[in-house]
Write an enzyme that holds these catalytic residues in place. Structure first.
Site, PDB file in Angstrom:
ATOM      1  CG  HIS A  53      -0.404   0.087   2.531  1.00 56.13           C
ATOM      2  ND1 HIS A  53       0.410  -0.879   3.068  1.00 56.13           N
ATOM      3  CD2 HIS A  53      -0.503   1.061   3.482  1.00 56.13           C
ATOM      4  CE1 HIS A  53       0.767  -0.511   4.288  1.00 56.13           C
ATOM      5  NE2 HIS A  53       0.240   0.669   4.559  1.00 56.13           N
ATOM      6  CG  HIS A  55       0.143   4.355   4.705  1.00 53.96           C
ATOM      7  ND1 HIS A  55      -0.573   3.602   5.600  1.00 53.96           N
ATOM      8  CD2 HIS A  55      -0.717   5.303   4.231  1.00 53.96           C
ATOM      9  CE1 HIS A  55      -1.814   4.068   5.683  1.00 53.96           C
ATOM     10  NE2 HIS A  55      -1.927   5.092   4.852  1.00 53.96           N
ATOM     11  CG  ASP A  57       4.986   2.962   7.384  1.00 54.84           C
ATOM     12  OD1 ASP A  57       4.049   3.439   6.719  1.00 54.84           O
ATOM     13  OD2 ASP A  57       4.836   2.007   8.177  1.00 54.84           O
ATOM     14  CG  HIS A  58       4.268   0.085   4.196  1.00 54.54           C
ATOM     15  ND1 HIS A  58       4.055  -1.224   4.546  1.00 54.54           N
ATOM     16  CD2 HIS A  58       3.880   0.822   5.274  1.00 54.54           C
ATOM     17  CE1 HIS A  58       3.562  -1.281   5.773  1.00 54.54           C
ATOM     18  NE2 HIS A  58       3.444  -0.045   6.237  1.00 54.54           N
ATOM     19  CG  HIS A 109      -3.924   0.166   6.777  1.00 56.48           C
ATOM     20  ND1 HIS A 109      -3.854   0.740   8.021  1.00 56.48           N
ATOM     21  CD2 HIS A 109      -2.769   0.478   6.144  1.00 56.48           C
ATOM     22  CE1 HIS A 109      -2.699   1.380   8.137  1.00 56.48           C
ATOM     23  NE2 HIS A 109      -2.025   1.243   7.010  1.00 56.48           N
ATOM     24  CG  ASP A 131       0.703  -1.277   7.756  1.00 52.99           C
ATOM     25  OD1 ASP A 131       1.612  -2.101   7.987  1.00 52.99           O
ATOM     26  OD2 ASP A 131       0.884  -0.048   7.725  1.00 52.99           O
ATOM     27  CG  HIS A 169       4.026  -1.785  11.410  1.00 53.43           C
ATOM     28  ND1 HIS A 169       4.829  -0.694  11.617  1.00 53.43           N
ATOM     29  CD2 HIS A 169       3.323  -1.527  10.276  1.00 53.43           C
ATOM     30  CE1 HIS A 169       4.608   0.211  10.661  1.00 53.43           C
ATOM     31  NE2 HIS A 169       3.697  -0.275   9.825  1.00 53.43           N
TER      32      HIS A 169
HETATM   33 ZN    ZN Z   1       2.930   0.648   8.108  1.00 56.57          ZN
HETATM   34 ZN    ZN Z   2      -0.028   1.677   6.467  1.00 56.84          ZN
END
Ligand code: ZN
Ligand code: ZN
Length: 257
Positions: A53, A55, A57-58, A109, A131, A169
């Site tokens: 996805h 975001h 942090d990915h 999410h 996530d 995570h």
């Molecule tokens: Zn994440």
């Molecule tokens: Zn995420």
């Protein structure tokens, strides 16, 4: 085929899968841990990057990794990616050196979130679920509805129980604390809490975890179980059916300290 969890940021894992010659990573939010690992293993070539996805942090490491390695990127067709990406949708598949991946759309999410499932020869299957599903929990509903997330989790839970769940995570202990508040009498959950507490005391990952374990301990995969539904209804009288119970469970977790 070997599977490695590269820690990134405070609590992310970048999953790395490799053969004798090729490597694949999932959700590289940061290029540095991946580049350091590749440098330590110079006989391997990073040729494929999977993204669940949008975001940061990915996806934060994508541009640097593509520039350095020329790896192809496969990700959600329905989300904006920072680099050219082969867009994947429900039912799509692709091959990585003989390993056949299946793509599952799992909105909740984010709206375009996808998960990757594959069965390496002679090994338990792999599920890269980003996530959407965490050990003992699930992702927050930033874009999707409770009904969408419940449906996404139902479809993940229907995959083979031996699948190794590779979440993005390390949220397990805080998720399990909540799970124990929901289902204090769940013996499998108590065992898993003890097991994960030992792992974390040695700063070892609690992942991957078998999907059948998740089905026994994760309240978000168990919201129709009498024990979970009763606890949720006691907490929130608006929980009257599958979707409102799931929504109330998610809200309870959001507020849980
Ligand atoms: Zn994440
Ligand atoms: Zn995420």
């Amino acid at each position: 085929m070997k599977l490695i969890a590269l820690p990134a940021f405070a609590d992310n894992y970048i999953w790395l899968l490799h053969t004798d010659r090729h490597a694949l990573v999932v959700d590289p939010g940061d290029s540095a841990p991946v580049l350091a690992w590749m440098q330590a293993h110079p006989s391997l070539q990073l040729d494929t990057i999977l993204v669940t996805h949008h975001h940061a942090d990915h996806t934060g490491g994508l541009a640097e990794l593509v520039a350095r390695t020329g790896a192809r990127v496969l990700g959600p067709a329905l989300e904006q990616m920072p680099v050219p990406t082969q867009g994947l949708q429900q039912g799509d598949g692709f091959d990585w050196h003989g390993l056949q991946f299946q793509v599952h759309e799992v909105p909740g999410h984010t709206l375009g979130h996808i998960a990757f499932w594959a069965q390496p020869t002679g090994q338990d299957p792999l599920l890269f679920c980003g996530d959407t599903l965490f050990s003992g929990g699930c992702g927050r509903l930033f874009e999707g509805t409770p009904a969408q997330m419940l449906d996404s989790l139902d479809r993940l839970a229907a995959l083979p129980g031996a699948s190794r769940v590779c979440c993005a995570h390390e949220y397990t202990l805080s998720n399990l604390k909540f799970a124990l508040a929901v289902e204090p009498g769940n013996l499998a959950l108590q065992d898993h809490w003890a097991h994960c507490t030992r792992l974390r005391s040695q700063t070892l990952p609690t992942l991957p975890v078998a999907l059948h374990t998740e089905c026994a301990i994760n309240p978000f995969l168990r919201s129709r179980q009498a024990s979970v539904a009763a606890a949720v209804r006691q907490h929130d009288r608006l929980a009257v059916d599958d979707v409102t119970t799931f929504a109330a469970l998610r809200q309870w977790k959001n507020d849980f300290r």
